[in-house]
Every structure is written in structure tokens, then in C-alpha cells.
Scaffold this motif. Structure first.
Motif, PDB file in Angstrom:
ATOM      1  N   VAL A  41       0.614  -1.501   0.211  1.00 60.55           N
ATOM      2  CA  VAL A  41       0.391   0.134   0.165  1.00 60.55           C
ATOM      3  C   VAL A  41       0.993   1.001   0.292  1.00 60.55           C
ATOM      4  O   VAL A  41       1.885   1.476   0.396  1.00 60.55           O
ATOM      5  CB  VAL A  41      -1.339   0.417   1.298  1.00 60.55           C
ATOM      6  CG1 VAL A  41      -0.407   0.064   2.869  1.00 60.55           C
ATOM      7  CG2 VAL A  41      -1.893   1.094   1.031  1.00 60.55           C
ATOM      8  N   ALA A  42       0.623   2.276  -0.763  1.00 64.28           N
ATOM      9  CA  ALA A  42       1.553   3.243  -1.678  1.00 64.28           C
ATOM     10  C   ALA A  42       3.350   3.078  -0.809  1.00 64.28           C
ATOM     11  O   ALA A  42       3.532   3.601  -0.633  1.00 64.28           O
ATOM     12  CB  ALA A  42       2.293   4.042   0.314  1.00 64.28           C
ATOM     13  N   LYS A  74      -8.774  -8.561   6.456  1.00 63.68           N
ATOM     14  CA  LYS A  74      -7.402  -7.073   6.915  1.00 63.68           C
ATOM     15  C   LYS A  74      -7.783  -5.585   5.626  1.00 63.68           C
ATOM     16  O   LYS A  74      -8.196  -6.280   4.612  1.00 63.68           O
ATOM     17  CB  LYS A  74      -6.198  -7.536   7.080  1.00 63.68           C
ATOM     18  CG  LYS A  74      -5.513  -7.905   8.442  1.00 63.68           C
ATOM     19  CD  LYS A  74      -3.559  -7.963   8.077  1.00 63.68           C
ATOM     20  CE  LYS A  74      -3.867  -8.571   9.007  1.00 63.68           C
ATOM     21  NZ  LYS A  74      -1.642  -8.943   9.521  1.00 63.68           N
ATOM     22  N   ALA A  75      -7.623  -4.522   6.140  1.00 63.95           N
ATOM     23  CA  ALA A  75      -7.547  -3.255   5.041  1.00 63.95           C
ATOM     24  C   ALA A  75      -6.465  -2.552   5.841  1.00 63.95           C
ATOM     25  O   ALA A  75      -6.229  -2.375   7.299  1.00 63.95           O
ATOM     26  CB  ALA A  75      -9.123  -2.612   5.502  1.00 63.95           C
ATOM     27  N   PRO A  82     -15.039  -4.449  -3.874  1.00 60.06           N
ATOM     28  CA  PRO A  82     -14.426  -3.813  -3.740  1.00 60.06           C
ATOM     29  C   PRO A  82     -14.078  -1.959  -3.106  1.00 60.06           C
ATOM     30  O   PRO A  82     -13.844  -1.665  -2.281  1.00 60.06           O
ATOM     31  CB  PRO A  82     -12.550  -3.877  -4.870  1.00 60.06           C
ATOM     32  CG  PRO A  82     -13.171  -5.408  -5.539  1.00 60.06           C
ATOM     33  CD  PRO A  82     -14.893  -5.376  -5.444  1.00 60.06           C
ATOM     34  N   GLU A  83     -14.795  -1.707  -4.251  1.00 63.70           N
ATOM     35  CA  GLU A  83     -15.462   0.269  -4.005  1.00 63.70           C
ATOM     36  C   GLU A  83     -16.160  -0.236  -2.790  1.00 63.70           C
ATOM     37  O   GLU A  83     -15.225   1.386  -1.811  1.00 63.70           O
ATOM     38  CB  GLU A  83     -15.999   0.911  -5.073  1.00 63.70           C
ATOM     39  CG  GLU A  83     -15.654   1.975  -4.926  1.00 63.70           C
ATOM     40  CD  GLU A  83     -14.592   2.676  -4.722  1.00 63.70           C
ATOM     41  OE1 GLU A  83     -14.739   3.674  -3.752  1.00 63.70           O
ATOM     42  OE2 GLU A  83     -13.580   2.637  -4.778  1.00 63.70           O
ATOM     43  N   ASN A  84     -16.899  -0.733  -2.709  1.00 63.69           N
ATOM     44  CA  ASN A  84     -17.497  -0.198  -1.197  1.00 63.69           C
ATOM     45  C   ASN A  84     -17.215  -0.911   0.885  1.00 63.69           C
ATOM     46  O   ASN A  84     -17.171  -0.552   1.319  1.00 63.69           O
ATOM     47  CB  ASN A  84     -18.733  -1.657  -1.547  1.00 63.69           C
ATOM     48  CG  ASN A  84     -20.006  -0.863  -0.543  1.00 63.69           C
ATOM     49  OD1 ASN A  84     -20.338  -0.576   0.419  1.00 63.69           O
ATOM     50  ND2 ASN A  84     -21.317  -1.555  -0.706  1.00 63.69           N
ATOM     51  N   ARG A  85     -16.187  -1.675  -0.096  1.00 63.02           N
ATOM     52  CA  ARG A  85     -16.083  -2.111   0.931  1.00 63.02           C
ATOM     53  C   ARG A  85     -14.261  -1.097   1.588  1.00 63.02           C
ATOM     54  O   ARG A  85     -14.352  -0.757   2.559  1.00 63.02           O
ATOM     55  CB  ARG A  85     -14.096  -3.501   0.943  1.00 63.02           C
ATOM     56  CG  ARG A  85     -15.244  -4.430   0.825  1.00 63.02           C
ATOM     57  CD  ARG A  85     -14.230  -5.649   0.882  1.00 63.02           C
ATOM     58  NE  ARG A  85     -12.971  -5.838   0.416  1.00 63.02           N
ATOM     59  CZ  ARG A  85     -12.949  -6.773  -1.270  1.00 63.02           C
ATOM     60  NH1 ARG A  85     -13.857  -7.390  -1.647  1.00 63.02           N
ATOM     61  NH2 ARG A  85     -11.908  -6.745  -1.713  1.00 63.02           N
ATOM     62  N   ARG A  86     -13.770  -0.675   0.467  1.00 63.50           N
ATOM     63  CA  ARG A  86     -13.269   0.800   0.907  1.00 63.50           C
ATOM     64  C   ARG A  86     -13.759   1.761   1.273  1.00 63.50           C
ATOM     65  O   ARG A  86     -13.195   2.688   2.211  1.00 63.50           O
ATOM     66  CB  ARG A  86     -12.760   1.441  -0.663  1.00 63.50           C
ATOM     67  CG  ARG A  86     -11.704   2.608  -0.413  1.00 63.50           C
ATOM     68  CD  ARG A  86     -11.047   2.882  -2.193  1.00 63.50           C
ATOM     69  NE  ARG A  86     -10.028   4.117  -2.262  1.00 63.50           N
ATOM     70  CZ  ARG A  86     -10.144   5.280  -1.810  1.00 63.50           C
ATOM     71  NH1 ARG A  86     -12.331   5.554  -1.417  1.00 63.50           N
ATOM     72  NH2 ARG A  86      -9.395   6.648  -1.601  1.00 63.50           N
ATOM     73  N   ARG A  87     -14.984   2.261   1.324  1.00 61.27           N
ATOM     74  CA  ARG A  87     -15.773   3.011   1.670  1.00 61.27           C
ATOM     75  C   ARG A  87     -16.213   3.569   2.943  1.00 61.27           C
ATOM     76  O   ARG A  87     -15.740   3.838   3.689  1.00 61.27           O
ATOM     77  CB  ARG A  87     -17.442   3.453   0.472  1.00 61.27           C
ATOM     78  CG  ARG A  87     -18.006   4.724   1.148  1.00 61.27           C
ATOM     79  CD  ARG A  87     -19.681   4.505   0.351  1.00 61.27           C
ATOM     80  NE  ARG A  87     -19.721   3.291  -0.014  1.00 61.27           N
ATOM     81  CZ  ARG A  87     -21.083   2.660   1.285  1.00 61.27           C
ATOM     82  NH1 ARG A  87     -20.615   3.909   2.554  1.00 61.27           N
ATOM     83  NH2 ARG A  87     -21.060   1.845   1.240  1.00 61.27           N
ATOM     84  N   TYR A 101      -5.405   2.322  -0.056  1.00 62.31           N
ATOM     85  CA  TYR A 101      -6.349   1.541   0.205  1.00 62.31           C
ATOM     86  C   TYR A 101      -6.049   0.119  -0.516  1.00 62.31           C
ATOM     87  O   TYR A 101      -5.706  -0.013  -1.987  1.00 62.31           O
ATOM     88  CB  TYR A 101      -7.156   2.034  -0.017  1.00 62.31           C
ATOM     89  CG  TYR A 101      -8.192   0.744   0.158  1.00 62.31           C
ATOM     90  CD1 TYR A 101      -8.753   0.647   1.419  1.00 62.31           C
ATOM     91  CD2 TYR A 101      -8.810  -0.326   0.013  1.00 62.31           C
ATOM     92  CE1 TYR A 101      -9.666  -0.304   2.771  1.00 62.31           C
ATOM     93  CE2 TYR A 101      -9.615  -1.176   0.355  1.00 62.31           C
ATOM     94  CZ  TYR A 101     -10.150  -1.224   1.705  1.00 62.31           C
ATOM     95  OH  TYR A 101     -11.232  -1.994   2.387  1.00 62.31           O
ATOM     96  N   VAL A 102      -5.640  -0.774  -0.153  1.00 61.56           N
ATOM     97  CA  VAL A 102      -5.162  -2.278   0.273  1.00 61.56           C
ATOM     98  C   VAL A 102      -6.588  -3.163   0.568  1.00 61.56           C
ATOM     99  O   VAL A 102      -6.072  -2.336   2.156  1.00 61.56           O
ATOM    100  CB  VAL A 102      -4.413  -2.453  -0.426  1.00 61.56           C
ATOM    101  CG1 VAL A 102      -3.512  -2.653   0.512  1.00 61.56           C
ATOM    102  CG2 VAL A 102      -4.195  -3.879  -1.214  1.00 61.56           C
TER     103      VAL A 102
END
Length: 455
Positions: free
Chosen positions: A53-54, A298-299, A353-358, A378-379
């Protein structure tokens, strides 16, 4: 690591290239025995996996090592991996009943009543932990009584208040990947005993979350596998293990291996996916059906800087709502800022994935303020979607599982020995438990081979 061959003959075949399997193979090679490791995945490491990530490598799987975890520390040092202390400076954050507050220490003081209630419940828990047989929890006094109830039922018997139950729910989800109502009380006590106590299990300083591997934990496994070279075969799931009085034959999708002994290090629930000839005893089959891993995801959310540190906040948080129930600051000292969130699969995995991120970022805003709404990356990783070893680090054992089936956990099946972190009495579910049990299985097999050869 080797490519596919039709067949080979070695002294010992090891099934699984996680820390347990790799440690077993490493120890056997050091004793002059020939080894072949077979792994169903296309990578080594098992339940450790490196993400990014990053631009910063992060651990999707096993992450921390305690000062007591000497076996994994020694393995890391031997292969040139280093230790980074877990950041824990400042006040921790609590989101409970829709309110945010900060606190110092391991247990958040929600109210005077909650503090007293939590202290009383923890004291009762630790008293029971002290009665548990460290090597075999199912042999403990009152084992059958403790195995007949869930952790949640026991909390009810102790008149645990709402804040206490909420905090214990977080503990249960992060340690066993399930709610307290789904876990045997005996299993909880046995795990805590093997972890070195309740405080050690939860603490950062001098606890199980004290240090991380700088290069990530999977890097240790990759370096061990490189050391073993062609002895490690990937994309080769074991399908059938046939044995007689003289040896074993392991059939995989990629090759067939004849050996004197086999060490199987897969997650216990995958033993039932291998056809054994002769068949496993009925108790062992039942074991593999019940010994299922709990769920945990995990996020990681990355920011330009760890802005929370300037506010005197540690990045460690507990939440009683939403998908994220605990967070940690795992960013490098010179930035970027990185927050790790442990997520409940039931409230997380089913979304795109986008919903999880949000959903994750929304919770980070609740915990750390508006600045948390502007991440640079984000990952996430959903472990229940894995084909092998799907779930969290530990089994979510229901009532009666331990007293009914645990004796089959390590009992050899002829020329097949078992290893893996789930078989460990101490530091079960941890990388250290995996390394120790792999080394111990290697020594048992080497001794058996030595006796047969008259050495």
C-alpha cells in the motif's frame, strides 16, 4: 524452488510450505536427510502473505512477534530479516455506543461501573486460565464442564456488563475470528494459557503485538524456501497419501513422491481433503471437520503523513460497530501514515472492492477525524476467499470439540506425522507455534528413521 517432475524418492516428504513445513524441511536437511516439500499454492508462506500500500510492503496475514516468540525470531535473524517495534505512543481510541473517546492502557475505562465489571470478569477469566493444562487443555480439571459452554455463555454467567461484552467480542473476533457465542470456553482458556496470559495476548509492549518483521513475515518464508531450493515444489496439492510398513507415497497434481515418512502441516481442516490409504481413524476425520478456521479480513489505508501522531494518538483503536473492529498504526517512521484495520468478514467480504474501501474509510474518519477521509491508497485482503487455509489464524472451535476430538490432533497416522501452528500447545495460531511444531515433527521423524536404520 523446483518445477514439476514425474516422481522422486526422498527420506521425508513434507506437505505444506508455510512456516511449519519450511521449518520441518530446514531442520531435516540440517540433519542430513533428503526432503521434498509440496505446496498447493503457487507461493510459500501459508497464512503469511505480503501486500503493498502506497509503495510500502505490508502483511496481509501473520504480522506480530512477541519477545517470547524465540523460534520465529531466531529464524528471521538467521535469514537476515530485522525487527521493527510496533508503534504504540500516545492515547488509544475507543468508539462505543456512537461515541468517540481516547484512553491509555490495554483496557478502555468506559465508566466506573464498567471498569469494576471488566476487572472482575478478567480476574475470573485469569483464575480459570491458571487451572488449564498447558500441554493438553482437554485434560484440565473441569474440562468437560468448560467445553460444554461457549465463551458467551460464560460471560453471561459472570454477569458481564454491556461494555465488557463489547470488548470481549472484539477480543474474540480478532483472536478466533468468531463471536464469543460460537467458541468453546475451554478452547478460549487453552489458547490464552498458551499465549502467555490475557494481558500478554492483548498488549503491545512486552506482549504479542510488540514487534513486526521489517521486511514482512512472508519474506522470511521466501528466504527459507530459496535456501531449500529445488526441495520446494509449488502448485502441487497433495491429493492422496498411501502407506505401508516400509514407507509412504504422496500423490500430488505435479508429481509422486516416495518417502520413508511424511509430515503433514496443512491447516487441520484440510486433512479431510487428502485421501489417506489406509484411511484416517473416524475420530481424526471428525476432527478435521470441526477444526475450521474463524473468519478474519484485513484492510490498509495509507495517508501522506501519520497525522494522528501529532495529536498524541497511537493509531490503536477499538470499535463496537461497523466492519472494522480494531486498528493499528503500521506505517514506517518517516511516513507515509498507514492504518491497519481488522475486519469482520460478515460485514466486509460480501461487498465489492469499492464498497469495502468506502466502509473502511468512513470508520477511519469516525476514529481519527476528517483528515482520515483523504487517503492516498487503500488495499485489503479477504482470507475466507483463499483456497487453502481459508479464514483467520485460529480455529473457531465450538463446544465439545476439544474434549471429543483433540487427542487426534497430533497422534501419528502410521508413518504420517502432523505439524502446524494449530497443533502447538504454546503460541498456537502464531508463527512461532508453526516454526516450533515443524522443528519438533522433523526431530520425531529423524528419530524414527534412525531407529529403523539402527543408528
Amino acid at each position: 524452488m523446483s518445477k514439476s517432475r514425474e516422481s522422486t524418492t526422498v527420506d521425508v516428504v513434507v506437505v505444506g510450505a508455510g512456516f511449519s513445513g519450511l521449518s520441518a524441511a530446514d531442520r531435516l536437511v540440517s540433519m542430513g536427510l533428503s526432503v521434498q516439500v509440496v505446496e498447493g499454492r503457487d507461493r510459500v508462506g501459508g497464512r503469511v502473505l505480503t501486500g503493498e500500500v502506497a509503495g510500502v510492503p505490508v502483511d496481509f496475514g501473520g504480522t506480530w512477534v512477541s519477545p517470547r516468540h524465540t523460534a520465529i525470531r531466531e529464524l528471521a535473524a538467521r535469514f537476515g530479516c530485522t525487527i521493527t517495534p510496533q508503534f504504540a505512543d500516545g492515547r488509544n481510541t475507543l468508539w462505543m455506543a456512537g461515541r468517540r473517546r481516547t484512553y491509555k492502557g490495554t483496557i478502555p475505562p468506559v465508566s466506573p461501573f464498567a471498569v469494576v465489571n471488566m476487572a472482575r470478569v478478567q480476574m475470573a477469566l485469569e483464575k480459570l486460565v491458571g487451572t488449564i493444562d498447558a500441554e493438553a487443555a482437554w485434560k484440565s480439571p473441569n474440562a468437560e464442564e468448560l467445553d460444554a459452554i461457549s465463551f458467551g455463555q460464560w460471560l453471561g454467567q459472570q454477569r458481564a456488563g454491556t461494555p465488557t461484552r463489547a470488548l470481549m467480542n472484539v477480543v474474540s473476533r480478532v483472536q478466533w475470528g468468531a463471536s464469543p457465542d460460537d467458541i468453546s470456553m475451554l478452547a478460549v482458556l487453552g489458547y490464552i494459557r498458551g499465549a502467555g496470559g490475557f494481558d500478554h495476548m492483548l498488549d503491545v509492549e512486552n506482549g504479542m503485538q510488540q514487534d513486526r518483521i521489517t521486511e514482512t513475515t512472508q519474506e522470511i518464508a521466501q528466504r527459507v524456501a530459496t535456501h531449500l531450493g529445488d526441495r520446494v515444489l509449488l502448485s502441487a496439492p497433495a491429493r492422496r497419501i498411501v502407506q505401508d510398513r516400509s514407507g509412504v507415497t504422496v500423490h500430488t497434481d505435479a508429481m509422486t513422491i516416495a518417502a520413508k515418512y511424511a509430515i503433514v502441516t496443512t491447516a487441520t481442516m484440510h486433512r479431510k481433503d487428502i485421501a489417506f490409504e489406509p484411511a484416517l481413524p473416524e475420530r481424526a476425520v471428525s476432527l478435521s471437520k470441526l477444526w475450521r478456521l474463524g473468519g478474519l479480513s484485513k484492510a490498509y489505508v495509507a495517508y501522506e503523513t501519520p497525522f494522528w501522531r501529532k495529536d498524541g494518538v497511537s493509531g490503536e483503536a477499538i470499535s463496537d460497530t461497523g466492519a472494522v473492529f480494531i486498528t493499528f498504526d503500521v506505517g514506517p517512521e518517516d511516513g507515509p501514515g498507514i492504518l491497519l484495520g481488522f475486519c469482520d468478514p460478515g460485514l466486509f467480504d460480501g461487498f465489492d472492492p469499492e464498497n469495502r474501501r468506502r466502509r473502511v474509510i468512513q470508520q477511519m474518519v469516525e476514529l481519527y477525524g476528517p483528515q482520515a477521509g483523504n487517503p492516498i491508497d487503500y488495499v485489503d485482503h479477504c482470507w475466507l476467499e483463499e483456497e487453502f487455509g481459508a479464514g483467520g489464524p485460529n480455529p473457531a472451535l465450538p463446544p465439545f470439540a476439544l474434549t471429543s476430538y483433540a487427542t487426534a490432533l497430533t497422534e501419528p497416522h502410521g508413518r504420517v506425522e502432523w505439524a502446524g501452528t494449530e497443533t502447538a500447545a504454546e503460541s498456537s495460531g502464531c508463527m512461532n507455534g508453526a516454526v516450533v511444531t515443524g522443528q519438533q515433527a522433523a526431530e520425531r521423524v529423524a528419530e524414527r528413521i534412525g531407529k529403523e536404520s539402527g543408528k
